[in-house]
Scaffold this motif. Structure first.
Motif, PDB file in Angstrom:
ATOM      1  N   ALA A  64     -16.235   4.816  -2.453  1.00 57.00           N
ATOM      2  CA  ALA A  64     -15.591   4.893  -3.757  1.00 57.00           C
ATOM      3  C   ALA A  64     -15.662   3.556  -4.476  1.00 57.00           C
ATOM      4  O   ALA A  64     -15.745   3.491  -5.703  1.00 57.00           O
ATOM      5  N   LEU A  65     -15.658   2.505  -3.676  1.00 54.78           N
ATOM      6  CA  LEU A  65     -15.644   1.177  -4.294  1.00 54.78           C
ATOM      7  C   LEU A  65     -16.946   0.884  -5.010  1.00 54.78           C
ATOM      8  O   LEU A  65     -17.010   0.051  -5.895  1.00 54.78           O
ATOM      9  N   THR A  66     -17.984   1.612  -4.625  1.00 59.31           N
ATOM     10  CA  THR A  66     -19.261   1.345  -5.272  1.00 59.31           C
ATOM     11  C   THR A  66     -19.407   2.142  -6.568  1.00 59.31           C
ATOM     12  O   THR A  66     -20.387   2.009  -7.275  1.00 59.31           O
ATOM     13  N   LEU A  67     -18.436   2.976  -6.841  1.00 60.73           N
ATOM     14  CA  LEU A  67     -18.518   3.784  -8.058  1.00 60.73           C
ATOM     15  C   LEU A  67     -17.980   2.955  -9.223  1.00 60.73           C
ATOM     16  O   LEU A  67     -16.796   2.674  -9.298  1.00 60.73           O
ATOM     17  N   SER A  68     -18.865   2.630 -10.111  1.00 63.25           N
ATOM     18  CA  SER A  68     -18.450   1.683 -11.144  1.00 63.25           C
ATOM     19  C   SER A  68     -17.403   2.285 -12.077  1.00 63.25           C
ATOM     20  O   SER A  68     -16.598   1.586 -12.655  1.00 63.25           O
ATOM     21  N   ASN A  69     -17.433   3.608 -12.176  1.00 64.68           N
ATOM     22  CA  ASN A  69     -16.507   4.209 -13.129  1.00 64.68           C
ATOM     23  C   ASN A  69     -15.139   4.499 -12.544  1.00 64.68           C
ATOM     24  O   ASN A  69     -14.239   4.911 -13.250  1.00 64.68           O
ATOM     25  N   TYR A  70     -15.059   4.343 -11.255  1.00 62.42           N
ATOM     26  CA  TYR A  70     -13.803   4.688 -10.589  1.00 62.42           C
ATOM     27  C   TYR A  70     -12.616   3.930 -11.178  1.00 62.42           C
ATOM     28  O   TYR A  70     -11.648   4.544 -11.641  1.00 62.42           O
ATOM     29  N   PRO A  71     -12.704   2.598 -11.190  1.00 67.79           N
ATOM     30  CA  PRO A  71     -11.550   1.873 -11.756  1.00 67.79           C
ATOM     31  C   PRO A  71     -11.357   2.164 -13.234  1.00 67.79           C
ATOM     32  O   PRO A  71     -10.222   2.128 -13.729  1.00 67.79           O
ATOM     33  N   ARG A  72     -12.436   2.483 -13.901  1.00 71.92           N
ATOM     34  CA  ARG A  72     -12.290   2.721 -15.343  1.00 71.92           C
ATOM     35  C   ARG A  72     -11.492   3.990 -15.615  1.00 71.92           C
ATOM     36  O   ARG A  72     -10.789   4.103 -16.603  1.00 71.92           O
ATOM     37  N   VAL A  73     -11.643   4.954 -14.715  1.00 78.56           N
ATOM     38  CA  VAL A  73     -10.816   6.152 -14.862  1.00 78.56           C
ATOM     39  C   VAL A  73      -9.365   5.794 -14.619  1.00 78.56           C
ATOM     40  O   VAL A  73      -8.468   6.224 -15.343  1.00 78.56           O
ATOM     41  N   MET A  74      -9.160   4.991 -13.618  1.00 77.02           N
ATOM     42  CA  MET A  74      -7.781   4.655 -13.267  1.00 77.02           C
ATOM     43  C   MET A  74      -7.051   3.950 -14.405  1.00 77.02           C
ATOM     44  O   MET A  74      -5.846   4.075 -14.550  1.00 77.02           O
ATOM     45  N   GLU A  75      -7.830   3.247 -15.180  1.00 78.69           N
ATOM     46  CA  GLU A  75      -7.202   2.531 -16.281  1.00 78.69           C
ATOM     47  C   GLU A  75      -6.454   3.458 -17.227  1.00 78.69           C
ATOM     48  O   GLU A  75      -5.549   3.052 -17.931  1.00 78.69           O
ATOM     49  N   HIS A  76      -6.885   4.708 -17.230  1.00 79.08           N
ATOM     50  CA  HIS A  76      -6.280   5.624 -18.184  1.00 79.08           C
ATOM     51  C   HIS A  76      -5.033   6.302 -17.652  1.00 79.08           C
ATOM     52  O   HIS A  76      -4.456   7.147 -18.305  1.00 79.08           O
ATOM     53  N   ASN A  78       1.126   3.752 -15.173  1.00 82.78           N
ATOM     54  CA  ASN A  78       1.346   2.873 -14.049  1.00 82.78           C
ATOM     55  C   ASN A  78       1.804   3.633 -12.829  1.00 82.78           C
ATOM     56  O   ASN A  78       1.347   3.401 -11.719  1.00 82.78           O
ATOM     57  N   GLU A  79       2.722   4.559 -13.087  1.00 79.44           N
ATOM     58  CA  GLU A  79       3.268   5.328 -11.987  1.00 79.44           C
ATOM     59  C   GLU A  79       2.158   6.014 -11.216  1.00 79.44           C
ATOM     60  O   GLU A  79       2.064   5.945  -9.997  1.00 79.44           O
ATOM     61  N   THR A  80       1.332   6.685 -11.988  1.00 77.31           N
ATOM     62  CA  THR A  80       0.265   7.450 -11.372  1.00 77.31           C
ATOM     63  C   THR A  80      -0.733   6.526 -10.714  1.00 77.31           C
ATOM     64  O   THR A  80      -1.288   6.825  -9.662  1.00 77.31           O
ATOM     65  N   ASN A  81      -0.941   5.439 -11.380  1.00 78.21           N
ATOM     66  CA  ASN A  81      -1.842   4.466 -10.811  1.00 78.21           C
ATOM     67  C   ASN A  81      -1.399   4.092  -9.412  1.00 78.21           C
ATOM     68  O   ASN A  81      -2.190   3.960  -8.489  1.00 78.21           O
ATOM     69  N   LYS A  82      -0.103   3.978  -9.291  1.00 79.78           N
ATOM     70  CA  LYS A  82       0.428   3.620  -7.987  1.00 79.78           C
ATOM     71  C   LYS A  82       0.184   4.743  -7.002  1.00 79.78           C
ATOM     72  O   LYS A  82      -0.233   4.505  -5.867  1.00 79.78           O
ATOM     73  N   VAL A  83       0.479   5.953  -7.460  1.00 83.35           N
ATOM     74  CA  VAL A  83       0.274   7.103  -6.577  1.00 83.35           C
ATOM     75  C   VAL A  83      -1.163   7.094  -6.070  1.00 83.35           C
ATOM     76  O   VAL A  83      -1.454   7.250  -4.893  1.00 83.35           O
ATOM     77  N   MET A  84      -2.040   6.883  -7.044  1.00 81.75           N
ATOM     78  CA  MET A  84      -3.460   6.880  -6.726  1.00 81.75           C
ATOM     79  C   MET A  84      -3.779   5.767  -5.736  1.00 81.75           C
ATOM     80  O   MET A  84      -4.515   5.963  -4.769  1.00 81.75           O
ATOM     81  N   ALA A  85      -3.185   4.601  -5.987  1.00 80.54           N
ATOM     82  CA  ALA A  85      -3.441   3.463  -5.115  1.00 80.54           C
ATOM     83  C   ALA A  85      -3.017   3.800  -3.698  1.00 80.54           C
ATOM     84  O   ALA A  85      -3.716   3.506  -2.733  1.00 80.54           O
ATOM     85  N   LEU A  95      -0.142  -1.616  -7.425  1.00 74.42           N
ATOM     86  CA  LEU A  95       0.765  -1.992  -6.351  1.00 74.42           C
ATOM     87  C   LEU A  95       0.838  -3.498  -6.194  1.00 74.42           C
ATOM     88  O   LEU A  95       1.806  -4.034  -5.693  1.00 74.42           O
ATOM     89  N   ILE A  96      -0.212  -4.131  -6.606  1.00 73.42           N
ATOM     90  CA  ILE A  96      -0.325  -5.558  -6.328  1.00 73.42           C
ATOM     91  C   ILE A  96       0.509  -6.380  -7.291  1.00 73.42           C
ATOM     92  O   ILE A  96       1.091  -7.384  -6.932  1.00 73.42           O
ATOM     93  N   LYS A  97       0.504  -5.960  -8.519  1.00 71.81           N
ATOM     94  CA  LYS A  97       1.299  -6.752  -9.455  1.00 71.81           C
ATOM     95  C   LYS A  97       2.091  -5.866 -10.405  1.00 71.81           C
ATOM     96  O   LYS A  97       1.812  -4.678 -10.526  1.00 71.81           O
ATOM     97  N   ASP A  98       3.019  -6.494 -11.075  1.00 69.06           N
ATOM     98  CA  ASP A  98       3.763  -5.758 -12.090  1.00 69.06           C
ATOM     99  C   ASP A  98       2.845  -5.546 -13.262  1.00 69.06           C
ATOM    100  O   ASP A  98       2.291  -6.482 -13.814  1.00 69.06           O
TER     101      ASP A  98
END
Lengths: 788, 300
Positions: free
Chosen positions: A409-421, A424-431, A461-464
């Motif tokens: 998954a880390l090699t998928l360049s678009n992965y983090p870009r999706v997460m950006e959308h 925060n809450e969900t981002n955490k869930v995803m993390a 999760l890493i930062k506020d």
């Protein structure tokens, strides 16, 4: 036309059924008498009951079934020419004399079925005629049931390949034409129902309408059962015509249902080969049609197909299934402007599932899907819809689950870009999902770059993140999250020290930005991870030569120093202290006296400046003592300084018992039970004596404040220390001293008028002495002089 | 009573027999008293031959001043009761004046009789053919006896038989195009066709095809017209939408049609019409009537 109420409708149904039964009775009589004329008359009357407009589809169906059963008997009669004496051809005309169209056509279909069976006319001609004549019934419900009857009586008489009704020339196409035509007409009637009735009962009508859908869908089922419909015919005739009708009917309910039907009834292989045609229809459907479900089903079927038949995979590639699906989804989303974001994402989730199952080796596809999602989400506010969020999570989780290897998954360049959308809450869930996946699969993250990407993914999760108010967070959840991160840090590992160091640096950079609340959780694993590296380096010491090696324990210790400092500065001094001690020990093992000394210094500084709580102090001092005792790297001077400090602090603890215990613990600093450890018996004795003094003082204090001196536990503990050193051959500890201490305790006890045996600790200590005495040998001799 | 009976008492029995009576086709004919009798069927140009048997009542003598047989084609108008128009009248003298003592048989023959019109039993009119035997007497009334027979004439299929095709409508409301495959039908024919809906803005409930018979009698101010609907055949049930095409298939055999008669002897006409009727949900009727020609097909 509109029923006033259920009761009325029941009444009408009852009347209808009564009518059917009444006329059926006379029809039976006529049949028994082989009287064709009467039979036709009463069957027509019976069928006239079906002309009602008062019944809802549901009730109408009931009535229809009654008539249907009767028609079967009539058909038997028609079949037997000897009973009525009229040739089937004449009979076919005769029934058409009926004045009312509905009974006429039911009878015509019934006779038509017999006509085909008799083979006096080609099946296709009769069918063609029947399906044409049925055009006369334009009333939706009546027409649907009539045509459903036609379909019912004709389905085993289609001039299919291999059927006994197959004609000389290619009659399959006629069979197909017939079914298609009936299907088209039924669908038109069905769609027309939506336009009936005023708005207030529209909903009810729609529900009733949907009850009839299987009548329409059955035709598709029949089509799928025709032997002669091979891929070629499906591609050239069946599908285009069905789709034409689906698209042209412009009705939401029908389009959805029929698309679903097409996908369900025809073989997967056909779908695969006609993917383009099928998909091209999708954007042409009404904008309100739930295409996502339709396409999802299609993709699910196709992926199941691929999963069950591995040898069809080349076909998938050949028809570029993925590209087509992807394109279609794009077009559908474009066409359906009002489609909620949820729908669009669901589509992509399905596509992703599809590609993961069918083309697990094509990571680029996965990335493409994610990219499409990014495109979809970009320029829009963050997703508010809960369900949409869930879908995004599903989207992002799918590759993780599939590959069992988050690295992918880390090699998928678009992965983090999706997460950006995501919020925060969900981002955490995803993390957390990501971390869990890593944990579950024991995935090792082994390069600094990947670490970088990974932390980017889980940055929630890493930062506020901005906009999150810390107060809102549930403490427990927060702890849980941070624990996950901590666990994750342990998963970062590379055998190559250099890379490992890089990774550590990366992680450090990341967690340092996490704010004070997180450090408590994240620093320890990082520290231990670094210490592991240190140990590793130490193990390889011989192997790596040369000064230019960038990764040296020293460097790591410098790094550690910084890390722990960060922690100590944010009010977790106790934790920092422990870590310092750990580091000191590690430095000790690396023979780095100065480094170890420095760590110790830091620990002491913390102790002095930050640790105020007396309990914490007790714990801390014991830790310091314990660690210090084991460190062998220090020279005499440094060691003296440190031990001196330690004993000093021990004696300054607040509570006397704590003081006492710390002090006797300090005695170990002077007696390391190693081959070449320090064995300074004198200072040991000094410590113990001091401990005794303190114990005494504690005893007195207790008797002053509470009137009783309390248990003698401290003395017994000290006694045990004496015994320990005695056994370790500390010359300063004599049997006399032990004897004295035992007596002292016994005397104290007696003065407190408690029996010796009442203190289990003491009595078992005494028992131990007895035991050692009796053991004999060297130890027995040593103990011999002690009298208890 | 005896006196009265005596006055009307028929002194003899008269029987008219056809020479091919056993083999000739018989068809039902409705008589004035409402009963149906089977009578022989002829067509134009046929020979009508047979014999008349006169049998005086036992032991009585019958004086007469001549016996004749007539073949009459009559048109009878019901509103003009008792008024017969004989359009055909052929006479054969059977006997010269004399006396009859016993049963006597007279053969007769009318050869190649021109009978251009068919027998017809209408609402206001009747066209019939009879053979009438008259025994003329002096001073007292003649004795007469008649025998009906039916004439039907057959025609070959018409050489020109165009379809009926028409577009009709009510502006912005309903536009249809209909087509009947032919304009001339024989009695056992089938009407085929279709109705194509070009525009439907009204809620139709159903559509029927009617066969109507229009019988007009008399002339000028004394014209009487009777229209009967012989068939009501439902073509469509429900509301069609634009673009629908509804098939027509109507078998004529179940209906009692006659051929179209145009201006028979300047006395009457019988014409047939197809009437396409559409009924909307408020029971308003929209219709379009087309004449068709019905003929009796000469079976080859």
């Amino acid at each position: 036309m509109i029923p006033d109420g259920i009761d009325d409708e029941d009444k009408w149904l009852a009347e209808g059924i009564a009518g059917v039964q009444h006329h059926a009775f006379y029809m039976h009589r006529a049949l028994d008498a082989n009287n064709l004329r009467e039979a036709l008359k009463y069957s027509a009357l019976m069928l006239s009951e079906l002309r009602t407009s008062k019944l809802s589809p549901h009730k109408y169906y009931e009535l229809y079934m009654r008539a249907f059963d009767e028609l079967k008997r009539l058909e038997m009669f028609f079949k037997d020419e000897s009973r009525h004496g009229v040739s089937i051809v004449d009979l076919y005309e005769l029934v058409q004399h009926a004045g009312n169209i509905l009974p006429r056509l039911y009878l015509l279909c019934t006779v038509g079925s017999v006509y085909i069976k008799s083979k006096e006319a080609p099946a296709n001609d009769v069918l063609k005629d029947l399906v044409e004549m049925c055009l006369g019934v334009q009333h939706p419900i009546r027409g649907l049931f009539l045509r459903s009857y036609l379909s019912q009586v004709s389905r085993d008489k289609l001039p299919d390949i291999g059927s006994e009704y197959e004609g000389d020339v290619d009659t399959v196409i006629d069979a197909v034409d017939f079914v298609l035509q009936n299907f088209t007409e039924m669908n038109k009637l069905w769609v027309r129902m939506q336009h009936q009735g005023p708005g207030r009962i529209r909903e009810k009508l729609e529900k009733e309408r949907s009850e009839l859908r299987d009548l329409v869908g059955k035709n598709l089922h029949v089509l799928s059962q025709i032997e002669g419909v091979d891929l070629e015919m499906y591609k050239e005739t069946v599908l285009p015509r069905v789709l034409e009708q689906v698209v042209n009917c412009k009705d939401e309910l029908a389009q959805y249902y029929l698309m679903e039907c097409i996908i369900q009834v025809f073989p997967d292989e056909y779908h695969l080969q006609t993917l383009e045609t099928l998909l091209n229809a999708c954007p042409q459907l009404q904008p309100t049609v739930d295409i996502k479900t339709v396409l999802s089903q299609l993709m699910e079927r196709l992926s199941n197909y691929a999963a069950l038949n591995i040898d069809v995979l080349p076909e998938f590639l050949q028809v570029e299934a993925f590209a087509k699906l992807n394109g279609a989804i794009g077009r559908v989303i474009e066409a359906q402007v009002d489609m909620p974001i949820l729908g669009a994402i669901t589509l992509y989730v399905s596509l992703l599932t599809f590609t993961l199952r069918v083309h697990p080796d094509r990571l680029d596809y996965v990335d493409l899907v994610l990219g499409a999602c990014v495109k979809l989400l970009s320029g829009k506010p963050k997703i508010e819809d809960n369900r949409a969020t869930k879908q995004v999570v599903a989207l992002l989780s799918a590759p993780l689950e599939k590959y069992n290897d988050t690295v992918t998954a880390l090699t998928l360049s678009n992965y983090p870009r999706v997460m950006e959308h995501l919020h925060n809450e969900t981002n955490k869930v995803m993390a957390i999902v990501i971390i869990e996946s890593i944990m579950k699969n024991n995935t090792c993250i082994s390069t600094a770059d990947k670490v970088e990407v990974l932390f980017e993914l889980i940055k929630g999760l890493i930062k506020d993140l901005d906009g999150t108010c810390a107060d809102e967070l549930d403490e427990e959840d927060f702890n849980e999250e941070q624990n996950s991160v901590a666990r994750l840090i342990h998963m970062l590992y590379n055998d190559d020290p250099e890379e490992m160091l890089k990774m550590i640096c990366t992680v450090k950079k990341q967690i340092m930005s996490g704010g004070p609340r997180r450090l408590r959780f994240t620093v320890p694993p990082l520290v231990f991870s670094a210490l592991r590296l240190v140990r590793q380096l130490q193990g390889q010491d011989g192997a790596i030569v040369g000064e230019e090696v960038p990764t040296t324990p020293k460097k790591i210790f410098q790094l550690l120093n910084q890390i722990i400092e960060a922690l100590s500065s944010v009010s977790f001094p106790e934790l920092a202290l422990r870590l310092y001690l750990q580091c000191a020990e590690a430095a000790n093992n690396c023979d780095l006296e100065l480094v170890a000394y420095d760590f110790f210094t830091q620990a002491f500084v913390l102790y002095e400046e930050e640790i105020a709580d007396s309990k914490a102090q007790v714990t801390a001092i014991h830790l310091i003592i314990g660690t210090l005792q084991r460190l062998t790297v220090f020279g005499v001077e440094n060691r003296d300084t440190l031990t001196h400090k330690a004993t000093g602090y021990s004696a300054k603890l607040l509570k006397k018992p704590d003081q006492c215990r710390a002090v006797y613990a300090c005695s170990h600093l002077f007696w390391v039970d190693d081959q070449d450890g320090i064995k300074d018996g004198e200072r040991v004795l000094l410590c113990l004596k001091r401990a005794l003094r303190i114990a005494n003082a504690a005893q007195q204090m207790a008797s002053v404040t509470r009137g009783s001196s309390g248990p003698l536990t401290l003395f017994v503990e000290i006694l045990n220390k004496y015994l320990y050193y005695f056994e370790k051959d500390n010359p300063q500890i004599t049997s006399a001293a032990i004897q004295g201490l035992v007596e002292l305790i016994t005397a104290e006890m007696q003065s407190e008028s408690t029996s010796v045996t009442s203190d289990p600790f003491f009595s078992s200590t005494l028992r131990y002495i007895q035991f050692q005495k009796m053991k004999g040998g060297v130890m027995g001799e040593k103990y011999a002089s002690i009298k208890v | 009573m005896n006196f009265l009976k005596g006055a009307f008492w028929q002194p003899c029995n008269i029987t008219i027999l056809f020479s091919d009576g056993r083999t000739r086709k018989q068809v039902p004919l409705k008589k004035e008293n409402g009963q149906t009798a089977m009578v022989p069927l002829f067509q134009s140009q046929e020979n009508i031959a047979g014999e008349v048997v006169i049998e005086p009542v036992q032991g009585k003598k019958l004086d007469h001043i001549g016996v004749k047989i007539e073949l009459l084609g009559q048109i009878e108008l019901y509103f003009d009761r008792g008024n017969f128009y004989d359009f055909t009248s052929l006479v054969r003298e059977l006997d010269v004046p004399g006396e009859l003592y016993e049963k006597k048989t007279y053969p007769f023959e009318f050869s190649s009789v021109e009978m251009p019109h068919e027998s017809y039993n209408g609402v206001n009119i009747r066209l019939r053919y009879i053979l009438k035997v008259t025994i003329s007497r002096n001073f007292i009334s003649n004795i007469a006896e008649s025998q009906d027979f039916v004439v039907r004439n057959y025609t070959p299929p018409p050489s020109i038989n165009n379809s009926i095709k028409m577009e009709v409508g009510i502006e912005d409301c309903l536009h249809i195009e209909f087509e009947y495959s032919k304009s001339k039908y024989h009695l056992k024919d089938v009407i085929l066709g279709k109705i194509y809906f070009l525009l439907v803005r009204i809620k139709l409930k159903n559509m029927e095809l009617e066969i109507r018979r229009r019988e007009s009698t008399g002339s000028g101010p004394n014209t009487y017209v009777e229209t009967e609907t012989l068939a009501k055949f439902e073509l469509m049930d429900g509301t069609p939408v634009r673009g629908e095409s509804i098939p027509i298939r109507l078998f004529l055999s179940p209906y009692e049609l006659t051929p179209t008669y145009r201006n028979i002897n300047n006395k009457f006409s019988v014409k047939y019409y197809l009437n396409l009727v559409m009924v909307d949900e408020e029971d308003r009727r929209y219709f379009k009537q087309q004449e068709i020609t019905v003929y009796r097909l000469l079976e080859s």
